[in-house]
Design a protein around this motif. Structure first.
Motif, PDB file in Angstrom:
ATOM      1  N   LEU A 206     -22.887  -6.562   5.293  1.00 48.00           N
ATOM      2  CA  LEU A 206     -21.481  -6.650   5.685  1.00 48.00           C
ATOM      3  C   LEU A 206     -20.859  -7.935   5.147  1.00 48.00           C
ATOM      4  O   LEU A 206     -21.135  -9.021   5.678  1.00 48.00           O
ATOM      5  N   PRO A 207     -20.029  -7.842   4.117  1.00 47.93           N
ATOM      6  CA  PRO A 207     -19.324  -9.040   3.643  1.00 47.93           C
ATOM      7  C   PRO A 207     -18.266  -9.488   4.658  1.00 47.93           C
ATOM      8  O   PRO A 207     -17.600  -8.657   5.290  1.00 47.93           O
ATOM      9  N   PHE A 208     -18.139 -10.811   4.804  1.00 50.72           N
ATOM     10  CA  PHE A 208     -17.093 -11.397   5.619  1.00 50.72           C
ATOM     11  C   PHE A 208     -16.147 -12.213   4.738  1.00 50.72           C
ATOM     12  O   PHE A 208     -16.541 -12.719   3.678  1.00 50.72           O
TER      13      PHE A 208
ATOM     14  N   ALA B 103     -26.305  -1.980  11.758  1.00 53.25           N
ATOM     15  CA  ALA B 103     -27.718  -2.299  11.920  1.00 53.25           C
ATOM     16  C   ALA B 103     -27.931  -3.793  11.654  1.00 53.25           C
ATOM     17  O   ALA B 103     -26.980  -4.547  11.449  1.00 53.25           O
ATOM     18  N   HIS B 104     -29.193  -4.234  11.661  1.00 54.38           N
ATOM     19  CA  HIS B 104     -29.487  -5.646  11.409  1.00 54.38           C
ATOM     20  C   HIS B 104     -28.813  -6.134  10.133  1.00 54.38           C
ATOM     21  O   HIS B 104     -28.268  -7.240  10.091  1.00 54.38           O
ATOM     22  N   ALA B 105     -28.878  -5.321   9.075  1.00 55.12           N
ATOM     23  CA  ALA B 105     -28.379  -5.755   7.771  1.00 55.12           C
ATOM     24  C   ALA B 105     -26.889  -6.048   7.800  1.00 55.12           C
ATOM     25  O   ALA B 105     -26.402  -6.895   7.047  1.00 55.12           O
ATOM     26  N   SER B 106     -26.147  -5.355   8.661  1.00 60.94           N
ATOM     27  CA  SER B 106     -24.707  -5.600   8.763  1.00 60.94           C
ATOM     28  C   SER B 106     -24.372  -6.502   9.950  1.00 60.94           C
ATOM     29  O   SER B 106     -23.257  -6.474  10.463  1.00 60.94           O
ATOM     30  N   GLU B 107     -25.364  -7.310  10.359  1.00 60.23           N
ATOM     31  CA  GLU B 107     -25.159  -8.349  11.374  1.00 60.23           C
ATOM     32  C   GLU B 107     -24.515  -7.805  12.649  1.00 60.23           C
ATOM     33  O   GLU B 107     -23.602  -8.391  13.233  1.00 60.23           O
TER      34      GLU B 107
ATOM     35  N   ILE C  52     -37.475   5.785   2.943  1.00 57.82           N
ATOM     36  CA  ILE C  52     -37.355   4.343   3.132  1.00 57.82           C
ATOM     37  C   ILE C  52     -36.019   4.077   3.819  1.00 57.82           C
ATOM     38  O   ILE C  52     -34.982   4.558   3.363  1.00 57.82           O
ATOM     39  N   LEU C  53     -36.052   3.318   4.914  1.00 57.40           N
ATOM     40  CA  LEU C  53     -34.821   2.892   5.570  1.00 57.40           C
ATOM     41  C   LEU C  53     -34.906   1.384   5.730  1.00 57.40           C
ATOM     42  O   LEU C  53     -35.659   0.881   6.563  1.00 57.40           O
ATOM     43  N   SER C  54     -34.148   0.656   4.896  1.00 57.02           N
ATOM     44  CA  SER C  54     -34.322  -0.796   4.848  1.00 57.02           C
ATOM     45  C   SER C  54     -33.049  -1.485   4.401  1.00 57.02           C
ATOM     46  O   SER C  54     -32.362  -1.010   3.493  1.00 57.02           O
ATOM     47  N   GLY C  55     -32.774  -2.639   5.007  1.00 52.74           N
ATOM     48  CA  GLY C  55     -31.681  -3.476   4.549  1.00 52.74           C
ATOM     49  C   GLY C  55     -31.921  -4.015   3.155  1.00 52.74           C
ATOM     50  O   GLY C  55     -30.980  -4.272   2.396  1.00 52.74           O
ATOM     51  N   HIS C  56     -33.181  -4.172   2.793  1.00 54.96           N
ATOM     52  CA  HIS C  56     -33.534  -4.644   1.454  1.00 54.96           C
ATOM     53  C   HIS C  56     -33.006  -3.701   0.379  1.00 54.96           C
ATOM     54  O   HIS C  56     -32.666  -4.117  -0.733  1.00 54.96           O
TER      55      HIS C  56
ATOM     56  N   GLY D 247     -33.098 -13.419   6.502  1.00 58.33           N
ATOM     57  CA  GLY D 247     -33.361 -12.380   5.513  1.00 58.33           C
ATOM     58  C   GLY D 247     -32.113 -11.727   4.950  1.00 58.33           C
ATOM     59  O   GLY D 247     -31.924 -11.645   3.739  1.00 58.33           O
ATOM     60  N   HIS D 248     -31.250 -11.238   5.823  1.00 59.39           N
ATOM     61  CA  HIS D 248     -30.060 -10.535   5.329  1.00 59.39           C
ATOM     62  C   HIS D 248     -29.018 -11.517   4.797  1.00 59.39           C
ATOM     63  O   HIS D 248     -28.229 -11.166   3.903  1.00 59.39           O
ATOM     64  N   ASN D 249     -29.029 -12.726   5.308  1.00 55.99           N
ATOM     65  CA  ASN D 249     -28.227 -13.802   4.746  1.00 55.99           C
ATOM     66  C   ASN D 249     -28.596 -13.997   3.266  1.00 55.99           C
ATOM     67  O   ASN D 249     -27.724 -14.081   2.387  1.00 55.99           O
ATOM     68  N   ARG D 250     -29.897 -14.049   2.993  1.00 55.15           N
ATOM     69  CA  ARG D 250     -30.362 -14.221   1.605  1.00 55.15           C
ATOM     70  C   ARG D 250     -29.951 -13.037   0.737  1.00 55.15           C
ATOM     71  O   ARG D 250     -29.619 -13.210  -0.441  1.00 55.15           O
TER      72      ARG D 250
END
Length: 308
Positions: A13-15, A46-50, A213-217, A262-265
């Motif tokens: 999720l871009p801010f 989800a986690h990836a979108s904070e 595969i279901l992953s923020g990566h 992780g998702h920040n990176r």
């Protein structure tokens, strides 16, 4: 019934600079994921979108944006991230009304206090959510060392007795636990998809067996996830290893300690690749250091990731 199989990235999720949802860059990011042939779904909230930093209204707005951009091309899986079962059930019902195709149900943080000794607690949480929606549900299996973990017996009961639960996001981070869960679910009369979230050892989990595969990566390397999944499906281990050799150093760079970055990176990687304008994150997360940006740049180059 929605087919939960294949490569399903959880988008970032871009801010904006003032930490509001950056809709133009979010849509740009989603279009890039959808343009990859082989993407079988998109996961949001989800986690990836904070999701932990988003208000209920922002979660609904994000879901609406994703549904609009996806426009029915693939299923949209919406996260249900809430500690109270009744509150989680309301989120699930709202996501169904909005048009989501499936739900990814996070464990309640209440489980941290020892729910493994009271497995009926996790079952009741999923059952109450399922009663509020007709959507297919994915149970989120946390690391075997986490207080939020589900044991194999609990997973089997949830998946076998709750009709809506048709898949798990397997993040046990323990290949022995992974195979135990996989074999137990394969033995059920009911088909249950096992979606690997073993981002740091993805090849090993796919070789053991997975439906996707279901992953923020995947929000950064979705094309490589598709290549890897297809190579394993064809039992072309040599090709799978070649693809994994590109992914693995980048995965290590993203998921290095502290894990919470992780998702920040990953957002920094998208910025370095020119796929979003900036990698702003909401507190309590903080921007990565210049030294870490350099390490991520090197990992991106090693993986040979294409620029926008």
């Amino acid at each position: 019934m929605v087919q939960l199989r294949g490569v399903i990235p959880a988008h970032l999720l871009p801010f904006t600079a003032d930490l509001e949802i950056d809709e133009p860059n979010l849509r740009r990011h989603l279009r890039a994921l959808l343009d990859v042939e082989g993407v079988a779904g998109i996961t949001t909230n989800a986690h990836a979108s904070e999701v932990a930093t988003l208000t209920a209204d922002e979660q609904r707005r994000q879901l609406d944006i994703v549904l609009d951009e996806v426009a029915g091309r693939v299923p949209v899986i919406c996260g249900v991230y809430q500690d109270g079962s009744a509150k989680a059930a309301r989120i699930a019902a709202d996501a169904e009304r909005a048009g989501a195709d499936a739900l990814l149900v996070f464990p309640s943080v209440v489980f941290e206090g020892g729910s493994q000794a009271r497995p009926e607690m996790a079952f009741g949480h999923y059952a109450e959510i399922a009663a509020a929606t007709s959507l297919p549900m994915i149970a989120f299996v946390y690391p075997a060392t986490s207080g939020l973990r589900l044991g194999t017996d609990a997973i089997v009961r949830i998946c076998s007795e709750i009709d809506n639960v048709v898949a798990i996001k397997e993040w046990s981070n323990d290949i022995v636990a992974y195979e135990r869960n996989l074999r137990a679910l394969r033995a059920l009369d009911k088909p249950v998809s096992v979606l690997s979230s073993f981002s740091r050892s993805l090849l090993a989990s796919l070789v053991a067996g997975a439906d996707g595969i279901l992953s923020g990566h995947g929000s950064v390397v979705v094309d490589l996830h598709v290549e890897l999944f297809r190579a394993v499906e064809k039992q072309d281990l040599a090709q799978a290893r070649r693809v994994w050799d590109r992914i693995q150093p980048f995965a290590e760079a993203c998921y290095a300690d502290p894990f919470l970055d992780g998702h920040n990176r990953m957002k920094v990687a998208l910025e370095l690749l020119g796929r979003i304008d900036a990698a702003h994150v909401r507190p309590p997360l903080q921007a990565v250091t210049d030294a870490e940006r350099d390490r991520l740049r090197a990992a991106v180059e090693q993986a040979g990731l294409p620029n926008a």
